[in-house]
Design an enzyme around this catalytic site. Structure first.
Site, mmCIF file in Angstrom:
data_model
loop_
_atom_site.group_PDB
_atom_site.id
_atom_site.type_symbol
_atom_site.label_atom_id
_atom_site.label_comp_id
_atom_site.label_asym_id
_atom_site.label_seq_id
_atom_site.Cartn_x
_atom_site.Cartn_y
_atom_site.Cartn_z
ATOM 1 C CG ASP A 1 53.954 16.515 42.026
ATOM 2 O OD1 ASP A 1 54.701 15.632 41.280
ATOM 3 O OD2 ASP A 1 52.697 16.335 41.742
ATOM 4 C CB THR A 17 58.293 15.519 38.251
ATOM 5 O OG1 THR A 17 57.136 15.107 37.655
ATOM 6 C CG2 THR A 17 59.361 15.510 37.727
ATOM 7 C CG ASP A 67 52.875 14.358 44.869
ATOM 8 O OD1 ASP A 67 53.905 13.825 44.528
ATOM 9 O OD2 ASP A 67 52.006 14.948 44.626
#
Length: 1106
Positions: A330, A605, A717
């Site tokens: 991430d 992302t 995530d």
């Protein structure tokens, strides 16, 4: 307990040993006592049950405490609380029932977003009785994973009201700058949109575990083959030789050779069961547990700032850390700190920034002249302050623009205590910089902006906000000064601003461009600032046309853009700003080191493309020498396929060094994407949902057959953390959702290099050495039985003493191999970092594979031949010193097992690379234990106590006092290790591995190498620069001018600076050193209990003076 035992017997090995135990209670089959199997089996079941019970207790203690929230409940949330269910917003403490939320755990964006309740429910306020009487009915879409859409209706008091995403708070959001709000639970638990994106939790097994399952099946097949051969041998022996022994071994009636062979088959299944030792699984669990403790105890992975140690949350995946090929990371909160810092600027052709003294130290600017300055703000060029004090007109105009051209809101709880609410962290950093240099943004109304300019209170009439969007990449405000002067202030991406500058600015533009290149080369985010003075008559006409366009229904946006273009031209350049999107410490170095270890890093992302690309350059994931950046951003499946096909061809014809940015996973395009991405050195996927992150991970797992690791810090995530072979959670920034779903956790991304290159590599190396050695010693032990069968009439007679069979794996060889598996290391951690290529053999499965296993089996076969036939020949037709015969079964059994123990112990010594006092004690202690137990069990006292259990009376003292016995032990030991020594010598000389080369360097150095030199910041010469406020969102200009955004009135105050008084008792700074945090979360220290305002945007700190 019964359920746990049922689960344990689901393992093939445990069920197999239970089956052996049943066979051993059948007298016609068993030639071994029951305790040889019961003792190891009970030990395994007990240790595993204790471990499972511990894990269950820890998991229960870590469980969430929101399990009682149900659909239809009305719950109250307070400032900074985590939203734990999907809620329909009912009411809030803010004007017009607005709430401010942070969605970083959902989409990776740190900018705050606004949600607003319906007016009809907002009137309920915080009256508990009214809320309890609320009897509305909500009809909405079924549970789904669409984070950007919600459709429903509320029926209340006979009226229907539409519900959309603006009326809903999703699980995973955090309430910010809002004292309280009430919400109606729409979805809870697994039905929330966040959990719909999280995917299923699966049991993770390492690649070694999967290989072991295959090898165990092969071993079972080989065991059946050996037992079949020996059973056939028994049948032939009974037919040809058995009749000669019926005088003293009479057969039972009806027992024929075939039945005897059938019994012999099962007898040899029992005797040869050590080829699949049950202690293997206990040892593996102990090794994994020990290596997990090393991670927990590693002080170099401890983050003192927030008191967070590294934690191995699972004990079953350590060796997998040494085989990682792909890392999926991430961005927000994982690579970055969510902090923007105003580092440098260029004003009227002069660059300001870092200034060093004669000792090379950076000088900090003293802002004591400014009573309203943020004391946590740091700048390093005093000449800029001097220019402000000298009333340099360009410098004043520069900071005046920063103080006026923004959408930030301000609140003063007490005079002098300013709190800024910024929709993007970029804006917060710029306004904070202007504040410290004497241009303090104080408050705003829908039609005015109040600032303090060098101690003087001034109010500017706000006439228009020309808002930001992704196409314009700029923002402008039109204001009237107290003197009546009309001005337009504009800030934005330099390429956009340059196109609109007056031609008189050409020389200044060239100088500023050089500064911008320098800033961009350091990875800073740059903005250009410009202004123009407006004619009153022209502006009145423009404003009239603007009003007409704003109220039109046809082509409103296009007409507004034309009007903006018309007035935003012939601008005068003021300068440029350079803001650092602050990375976590050590991120560039970590990425560089992992890349040298042939680990591919992909960034997934939910943030915008520009933001991700900028961070990619800052952290060295993207480099200037990369030939080209390919952007794949189709809006339909066919567009994506076409773009992928068009990009694959040119990449395949050139050096594969291209990064890919931006990818939306479309079914049917996965393989094309994967082929393209695998040709590139860097891949960044932008605007991906949590579920799409997991899909990318699954894509690589499925088609590349590679070991993957996912690392993140937020709830968005969780899905990829669960999908990857290894999941790592970053703790301390975005809550605990990622940590609770992870296998390993720590506080900083930089610790990943130590987790993989040190702990992971050592764990994999130790586990592989353990397995190779364990199979060697047990195959050797078992094969001796096989050769002995040809000399005992295939009667299932054991070649060793029964007590030696029982204690061989549990006592005599357990601790030495565990010592090697827990303490061994080829090189220390410093050498591991200096030579990251040492990690590559793990990725290629070079240390333990099917090939290595079969080599081990061949080595064991050779050793077993030596260990059986050398002692057999040595005692054949041999007599003692006193003339007595030594060729009896018990003496031969003692000699063979002693030779075996010495041979495998010496082999262990060759396997170990790192001898410690503990290892030495285990090796020598195990040999001493063997002789102590042997002489005790073969003593007269033990025989007299229990004759049937200890029949080897006097064998030890009668055999081991003969020189020829010790000579035989020496000869067999030399012959067993001679091929190993020869092979290793030739291999190192002719074809050394990377490990051999580095270990040779270590021996040459004869000392621990000095720590690597500190890396200097890499300066890149670059023409690429960031656009304006990447985390900014369109629409905040309208919100400011509409008045909906306004908060409670500011406190009455005087117009001058001096009244605020810069004293520690009256000013509680809420900023961060050199930075602005949009979330207001603590960054480096635990905070004291202080009163928090609804607009708190900075870190609360402990004031030493209080």
């Amino acid at each position: 307990m019964p359920l746990n035992l049922f689960e344990q017997f689901q393992r093939i090995a445990n069920a197999y040993f239970l089956f052996l135990l049943v066979l051993q209670v059948i007298p016609q089959i068993s030639s071994l006592s029951w305790f040889t199997t019961v003792v190891p089996l009970v030990l395994v079941l007990t240790v595993t049950a204790a471990k499972d019970a511990t894990d269950d207790i820890v998991s229960k203690l870590r469980g969430e405490k929101w399990m009682n929230v149900q659909v239809g409940d009305i719950i109250k949330l307070e400032n900074n609380q985590f939203v734990t269910a999907d809620l329909m917003l009912l009411s809030s403490s803010e004007p017009l029932n607005l709430v401010y939320i942070e969605t970083a755990e959902l989409d990776g964006e740190t900018n705050l977003k606004v949600r607003q309740a319906l007016t009809v429910t907002g009137d309920l306020g915080e009256d508990v009785e009214k809320l309890a009487d609320f009897n509305g009915e909500v009809r909405c879409e079924p549970p789904n994973n669409r984070l950007d859409r919600f459709m429903g209706t509320l029926t209340y008091a006979g009226q229907k009201y539409p519900l959309d995403n603006e009326k809903v708070l999703l699980r995973g959001c955090t309430l910010r700058n809002t004292q309280w709000c009430f919400g109606l639970v729409l979805f809870g638990g697994p039905e929330t949109k966040l959990m719909q994106n999280c995917g299923k939790t699966t049991f993770k097994r390492t690649s070694i575990d999967r290989l072991m399952n295959v090898l165990v099946l092969c071993i079972f097949g080989f065991l059946a083959f050996m037992c079949t051969v020996l059973a056939i041998g028994n049948c032939f022996w009974e037919l040809n030789e058995g009749s000669n022994f019926t005088a003293f071994l009479p057969r039972q009636d009806g027992n024929e050779a075939t039945f005897s062979a059938f019994l012999a088959f099962w007898s040899y299944v029992i005797i040869l069961n050590t080829v699949v030792p049950i202690s293997l699984y206990v040892s593996v669990e102990i090794i994994r547990l020990g290596n997990s403790f090393y991670i927990d105890w590693d002080g170099k992975m401890y983050h003192a700032a927030n008191d967070t140690p590294a934690e191995a949350r699972t004990t079953t995946l350590n060796e997998e850390l040494g085989q990682i090929q792909y890392v999926f990371s991430d961005k927000t909160g994982t690579l970055t700190q969510n902090i923007m810092t105003f580092n440098k600027c260029s004003v009227n052709g002069k660059s300001y920034g870092d200034v060093f003294d004669s000792t090379g130290q950076r000088l900090e600017v003293d802002f004591s002249f400014n009573s309203l300055a943020d004391p946590r703000f740091v700048f390093h060029d005093h000449s800029l302050v001097e220019a402000v004090k000298l009333e340099n007109p360009e410098v004043h105009a520069f900071f005046r623009l920063l103080a006026l051209c923004h959408t930030v809101m301000a609140e003063e709880k007490r005079e002098g205590e300013l709190f800024y609410l910024a929709q993007s962290p970029d804006e917060g950093a710029l306004v904070t910089a202007a504040r410290n240099f004497g241009f303090v943004f104080r408050s705003r109304t829908p039609d005015s902006v109040s600032i303090v300019e060098m101690g003087r209170q001034r109010s500017y009439e706000l006439l228009a906000i020309l808002d930001f969007n992704n196409v314009r990449k700029r923002m402008s405000v039109i204001v009237r000064s107290p003197e009546g002067k009309l001005s337009l202030y504009c800030k934005g991406a330099d390429t956009i601003i340059y196109e609109r500058l007056h031609r008189s600015c050409s020389k200044l533009m060239d100088v500023t461009t050089e500064h911008l290149n320098e800033f961009a080369g350091e990875g800073l985010r740059t903005l250009a600032l410009a202004y123009k003075d407006l004619d009153e008559e022209y502006f009145n006409g423009w404003k009239r046309r603007h009003h007409e366009v704003s109220t039109s229904l046809d082509g409103r946006e296009g007409k507004l853009d034309e009007l903006y273009e018309e007035i935003e031209k012939d601008l005068l350049l003021l300068g440029a700003t350079a803001v650092e999107d602050k990375l976590q410490d050590g991120v560039p170095q970590t990425i560089e080191l992992l890349s040298k270890a042939h680990i591919k890093i992909w960034v997934l992302t939910g943030d915008k493309q520009e933001t991700a690309e900028n961070i990619g350059y800052s952290c060295n994931l993207l480099r200037e020498e990369m030939n080209e950046v390919f952007v794949v951003s189709g809006n339909s499946p066919e567009d994506v396929r076409q773009e992928l096909r068009s990009e694959v061809s040119p990449i395949g014809k050139c050096f594969p060094s291209h990064p890919i940015h931006f990818f939306v996973l479309i079914r049917g395009s996965e393989l094309a994407f994967l082929r393209l991405a695998c040709l590139c050195k860097a891949v960044i996927c932008c605007r991906v949902t949590p579920l799409q992150k997991a899909q990318v991970v699954e894509l690589v797992k499925k088609h590349k057959q590679a070991v993957t690791l996912a690392i993140g810090d937020g709830a968005n995530d969780v899905s990829m953390i669960k999908a990857a072979h290894i999941g790592v959670g970053i703790s301390g920034q975005e809550g605990m959702q990622a940590v609770l779903s992870s296998d390993y956790s720590f506080a900083q991304f930089r610790f990943l290099q130590r987790l993989l290159l040190v702990h992971g590599r050592w764990s994999y190396l130790r586990m592989c050495k353990f397995l190779r050695y364990f199979f060697y010693k047990n195959f050797t032990f078992t094969f001796v039985h096989f050769w002995y069968a040809f000399f005992c009439g295939f009667s299932a007679q054991t070649v060793y003493d029964e007590w030696f069979i029982t204690l061989y794996n549990l006592v005599y060889t357990a601790l030495p191999v565990l010592g090697m598996s827990l303490f061994d290391q080829d090189v220390n951690d410093a050498w591991s970092f200096q030579h990251p290529q040492l990690y590559v053999p793990g990725q290629l499965n070079l240390y333990f594979s099917k090939k290595a296993f079969f080599k081990c089996a061949l080595h064991s076969c050779y050793s077993s031949l030596v260990l059986f036939f050398i002692p057999y020949a040595a005692v054949h037709d041999t007599v003692r010193d006193d003339g007595k015969d030594v060729a009896d079964y018990q003496s031969f059994a003692l000699l063979t097992q002693t030779c075996l123990l010495f041979a495998v112990t010496i082999q262990l010594g060759f396997e170990m690379s790192y001898w410690t006092a503990v290892n030495t004690f285990f090796v020598l202690g195990s040999l001493a234990m063997y002789f102590a137990v042997t002489f005790t069990m073969y003593s007269d006292g033990m025989f007299l106590t229990l004759p049937s259990a200890f029949p080897f009376i006097g064998t030890g003292r009668n055999s081991l006092n003969q020189p020829n016995i010790w000579l035989t032990i020496l000869l067999t030991s030399i012959l067993c290790v001679l091929p190993v020594v020869t092979y290793r010598f030739l291999f190192i000389q002719l074809c050394p591995t990377i490990n051999d080369k580095v270990m040779f360097k270590v021996r040459q150095a004869k000392a621990t190498p000095p720590p690597p030199p500190r890396r200097t910041r890499i300066r890149r010469t670059s023409s690429r620069r960031s656009g304006y406020a990447f985390s900014h969102a369109q629409g905040y200009g309208d919100l400011v001018t509409s008045g909906r955004f306004l908060r409670r009135p500011a406190l009455p105050r005087s117009s001058g600076f001096s009244h605020a008084g810069r004293t520690t008792t009256s000013f509680s700074p809420m900023g961060r050193s050199a930075g602005y945090s949009p979330t207001g979360r603590p960054q480096n220290a635990k905070v004291s209990d202080v009163e928090v305002t609804s607009l708190q945007m900075y870190k609360t700190i402990r004031d030493p003076a209080l």
